[in-house]
Write an enzyme that holds these catalytic residues in place. Sequence first.
Site, PDB file in Angstrom:
ATOM      1  N   GLY A 147      -3.192  14.301 -35.974  1.00 52.94           N
ATOM      2  CA  GLY A 147      -2.048  14.945 -36.623  1.00 52.94           C
ATOM      3  C   GLY A 147      -2.366  15.515 -37.998  1.00 52.94           C
ATOM      4  N   LEU A 148      -3.671  15.678 -38.316  1.00 50.87           N
ATOM      5  CA  LEU A 148      -4.005  16.133 -39.675  1.00 50.87           C
ATOM      6  C   LEU A 148      -3.861  17.647 -39.842  1.00 50.87           C
ATOM      7  CD1 LEU A 148      -6.961  13.720 -40.440  1.00 50.87           C
ATOM      8  CD2 LEU A 148      -4.618  13.610 -41.260  1.00 50.87           C
ATOM      9  N   ILE A 188      -8.473  26.285 -41.850  1.00 48.36           N
ATOM     10  CA  ILE A 188      -7.950  24.999 -41.393  1.00 48.36           C
ATOM     11  C   ILE A 188      -9.068  24.299 -40.631  1.00 48.36           C
ATOM     12  CG2 ILE A 188      -6.198  23.804 -40.053  1.00 48.36           C
ATOM     13  CD1 ILE A 188      -4.408  26.237 -40.315  1.00 48.36           C
ATOM     14  N   PHE A 201      -9.367  36.900 -40.996  1.00 47.99           N
ATOM     15  CA  PHE A 201      -9.410  36.066 -42.197  1.00 47.99           C
ATOM     16  C   PHE A 201      -9.203  34.605 -41.828  1.00 47.99           C
ATOM     17  CE2 PHE A 201      -5.086  37.537 -41.612  1.00 47.99           C
ATOM     18  CZ  PHE A 201      -4.324  36.418 -41.826  1.00 47.99           C
ATOM     19  N   TYR A 260      -1.322  27.412 -32.360  1.00 47.79           N
ATOM     20  CA  TYR A 260      -0.317  27.637 -33.404  1.00 47.79           C
ATOM     21  C   TYR A 260       1.098  27.966 -32.932  1.00 47.79           C
ATOM     22  CZ  TYR A 260      -4.283  27.221 -36.454  1.00 47.79           C
ATOM     23  OH  TYR A 260      -5.383  26.726 -37.107  1.00 47.79           O
TER      24      TYR A 260
HETATM   25  C1  LIG Z   1      -8.522  22.773 -34.237  1.00 46.66           C
HETATM   26  C2  LIG Z   1      -8.345  21.664 -35.273  1.00 46.66           C
HETATM   27  C3  LIG Z   1      -7.929  22.272 -36.600  1.00 46.66           C
HETATM   28  C4  LIG Z   1      -7.236  20.729 -34.757  1.00 46.66           C
HETATM   29  O1  LIG Z   1      -6.997  19.735 -35.743  1.00 46.66           O
HETATM   30  P1  LIG Z   1      -6.372  18.300 -35.383  1.00 46.66           P
HETATM   31  O2  LIG Z   1      -6.162  17.560 -36.661  1.00 46.66           O
HETATM   32  O3  LIG Z   1      -7.184  17.663 -34.328  1.00 46.66           O
HETATM   33  O4  LIG Z   1      -4.960  18.719 -34.794  1.00 46.66           O
HETATM   34  P2  LIG Z   1      -3.651  17.793 -34.795  1.00 46.66           P
HETATM   35  O5  LIG Z   1      -4.058  16.391 -34.403  1.00 46.66           O
HETATM   36  O6  LIG Z   1      -2.885  17.931 -36.055  1.00 46.66           O
HETATM   37  O7  LIG Z   1      -2.851  18.457 -33.624  1.00 46.66           O
HETATM   38  C5  LIG Z   1      -1.696  19.232 -33.822  1.00 46.66           C
HETATM   39  C6  LIG Z   1      -1.209  19.664 -32.496  1.00 46.66           C
HETATM   40  O8  LIG Z   1      -2.099  20.613 -31.937  1.00 46.66           O
HETATM   41  C7  LIG Z   1      -2.630  20.147 -30.703  1.00 46.66           C
HETATM   42  N1  LIG Z   1      -4.025  20.556 -30.653  1.00 46.66           N
HETATM   43  C8  LIG Z   1      -4.973  20.211 -31.524  1.00 46.66           C
HETATM   44  N2  LIG Z   1      -6.133  20.801 -31.186  1.00 46.66           N
HETATM   45  C9  LIG Z   1      -5.894  21.502 -30.069  1.00 46.66           C
HETATM   46  C10 LIG Z   1      -6.700  22.336 -29.260  1.00 46.66           C
HETATM   47  N3  LIG Z   1      -7.985  22.551 -29.503  1.00 46.66           N
HETATM   48  N4  LIG Z   1      -6.109  22.940 -28.197  1.00 46.66           N
HETATM   49  C11 LIG Z   1      -4.806  22.737 -27.916  1.00 46.66           C
HETATM   50  N5  LIG Z   1      -3.987  21.961 -28.672  1.00 46.66           N
HETATM   51  C12 LIG Z   1      -4.541  21.373 -29.736  1.00 46.66           C
HETATM   52  C13 LIG Z   1      -2.427  18.663 -30.716  1.00 46.66           C
HETATM   53  O9  LIG Z   1      -2.319  18.158 -29.403  1.00 46.66           O
HETATM   54  C14 LIG Z   1      -1.146  18.516 -31.487  1.00 46.66           C
HETATM   55  O10 LIG Z   1      -0.034  18.800 -30.663  1.00 46.66           O
HETATM   56  P3  LIG Z   1       1.411  18.127 -30.965  1.00 46.66           P
HETATM   57  O11 LIG Z   1       1.579  18.053 -32.445  1.00 46.66           O
HETATM   58  O12 LIG Z   1       2.361  19.044 -30.285  1.00 46.66           O
HETATM   59  O13 LIG Z   1       1.335  16.771 -30.346  1.00 46.66           O
HETATM   60  C15 LIG Z   1      -9.632  20.839 -35.461  1.00 46.66           C
HETATM   61  O14 LIG Z   1     -10.060  20.327 -34.224  1.00 46.66           O
HETATM   62  C16 LIG Z   1     -10.789  21.628 -36.070  1.00 46.66           C
HETATM   63  O15 LIG Z   1     -10.946  21.628 -37.275  1.00 46.66           O
HETATM   64  N6  LIG Z   1     -11.587  22.350 -35.251  1.00 46.66           N
HETATM   65  C17 LIG Z   1     -12.734  23.115 -35.753  1.00 46.66           C
HETATM   66  C18 LIG Z   1     -12.323  24.278 -36.683  1.00 46.66           C
HETATM   67  C19 LIG Z   1     -11.236  25.134 -36.083  1.00 46.66           C
HETATM   68  O16 LIG Z   1     -11.342  25.658 -35.002  1.00 46.66           O
HETATM   69  N7  LIG Z   1     -10.144  25.318 -36.846  1.00 46.66           N
HETATM   70  C20 LIG Z   1      -9.024  26.140 -36.462  1.00 46.66           C
HETATM   71  C21 LIG Z   1      -9.102  27.388 -37.269  1.00 46.66           C
HETATM   72  S1  LIG Z   1      -7.949  28.621 -36.774  1.00 46.66           S
END
Ligand SMILES: CC(C)(COP(=O)(O)OP(=O)(O)OC[C@H]1O[C@@H](n2cnc3c(N)ncnc32)[C@H](O)[C@@H]1OP(=O)(O)O)[C@@H](O)C(=O)NCCC(=O)NCCS
Length: 420
Positions: free
Chosen positions: A102-103, A92, A420, A133
């Site tokens: 929100g992606l 992800i 994974f 999560y």
């Molecule tokens: C972490 C990541 C996937 C978040 O994606 P994003 O599109 O910004 O997340 P969203 O906007 O869909 O947020 C979804 C929810 O999670 C929360 N959230 C997002 N990132 C967060 C973080 N780092 N810490 C805490 N909460 C977080 C948002 O506030 C939102 O909460 P809500 O729906 O209750 O209002 C993105 O920043 C990323 O790709 N990071 C680098 C790779 C990575 O770490 N991926 C995760 C792999 S396990």
Amino acid sequence: MSTPEVRRLVPHVVEGVADADTVTWARAMTAAFLRPRVEPADLARAAASYAGQRLRGVYETGDPAPVVTLRSWDSQMTVPGGEVTVDAVTSIGVRSTHRRRGLLRAVLVDDLAEAARAGTPVAALTSTQGALYERFGFGLASWTRSLRLDARAARFRVPEPTGRLRTLDVATLPSAAAPVQDRARRRHPGSMDRVGHSWSALMTGLNTFSGMVPDRGRHAVLWSDATGRPGGYVVYRVARDWVAEDGGEIAVLDLQATTPESYRELWRHLASLDLVGSVTWSDASVDEPLPWLLDDHRPVTAGTTREMLWLRILDVPAALGARRYPVTDRVVLAVDDPARYAAGTWALDTTDPVAPRASSTTDEPDVALDAATLGALYLGGVDPRVLARAGRLEERTPGAAGRLARLLAAPSVPWNGIRF
Ligand SMILES: CC(C)(COP(=O)(O)OP(=O)(O)OC[C@H]1O[C@@H](n2cnc3c(N)ncnc32)[C@H](O)[C@@H]1OP(=O)(O)O)[C@@H](O)C(=O)NCCC(=O)NCCS
């Protein structure tokens, strides 16, 4: 903002090379994780490992690269007394310019909905961050712990080696080790099957995350008993060369043992390697038996405990019905789940030990909890009484958390050594 549209991709692989859309997807994914850029030809070969898996992306008009990626596949996960199919979710990644819109939510919600429609009882993932999560109903169900063995100080209680060791290479590892892994994983709730391509990546270090830079310092050994039956294997890499003053350091990448003897002999092999001063393992089980093999525990040092598996229950009757329980009882659970998958009041009835049932009921609940808490409890690695003390589980019938603890107890500590 309009709801982002999630597109699903089916990877096409011809002669070991993935199609252009899959390669573009893979490039976007590695960039989101801040990994080094990989040459297109290498990426096309690495992405061939996605064959048969599910890719998701969110695309903007006019841009062939997704701004969000997610990959998933069906995996078999050991549960107490059996196994269950899980939707294994990974990769992800959101483009750095598109975060917090929100992606992540859009792709994950789409993946979970498809898994639920397909009848998959549980979703599983490992996470880069701890706070991501739970909001999607995932609960932390297992941990790993790092350990370090001072190889020069280790003395084994059983002084003489038994059985036979054989070295493996990238060609021989999969066929020799896969049947052992399949038996070994059944000993640990939370252990998952190893998908085909991951064997060669384990041995070569070649994966998109490493930038496809090979690690030529990897070794593998298979142990067989006196009758020639394979009982365990270990794959390790040279983490520090032997020119260091206190000897080299070996890092275990995967160690799977099906018997106490195979476990002992694999560790004896690691500890007795010439030129090696220490052996480390970052994803060992939290209850690793290694110290008990030695006449002195002190050469083994336990290090950091890390989160491993996050589980999301998608179908309560199927998930709870897939595992077995050590006692007979009937406990009624009220599960709160805004996404609805696990929501309801469920009677977990283990009166028939070979056919436990979780079914919807109108009875008064003994405990109330949310879906993430249920996911955390599922493998038996978390004590419901601890969650009650944290206010994460409400005991409506006095003593119910203790009854649930006895009911859900696992035969061994949940462990999955494969991130994974
Ligand atoms: C972490 C990541 C996937 C978040 O994606 P994003 O599109 O910004 O997340 P969203 O906007 O869909 O947020 C979804 C929810 O999670 C929360 N959230 C997002 N990132 C967060 C973080 N780092 N810490 C805490 N909460 C977080 C948002 O506030 C939102 O909460 P809500 O729906 O209750 O209002 C993105 O920043 C990323 O790709 N990071 C680098 C790779 C990575 O770490 N991926 C995760 C792999 S396990």
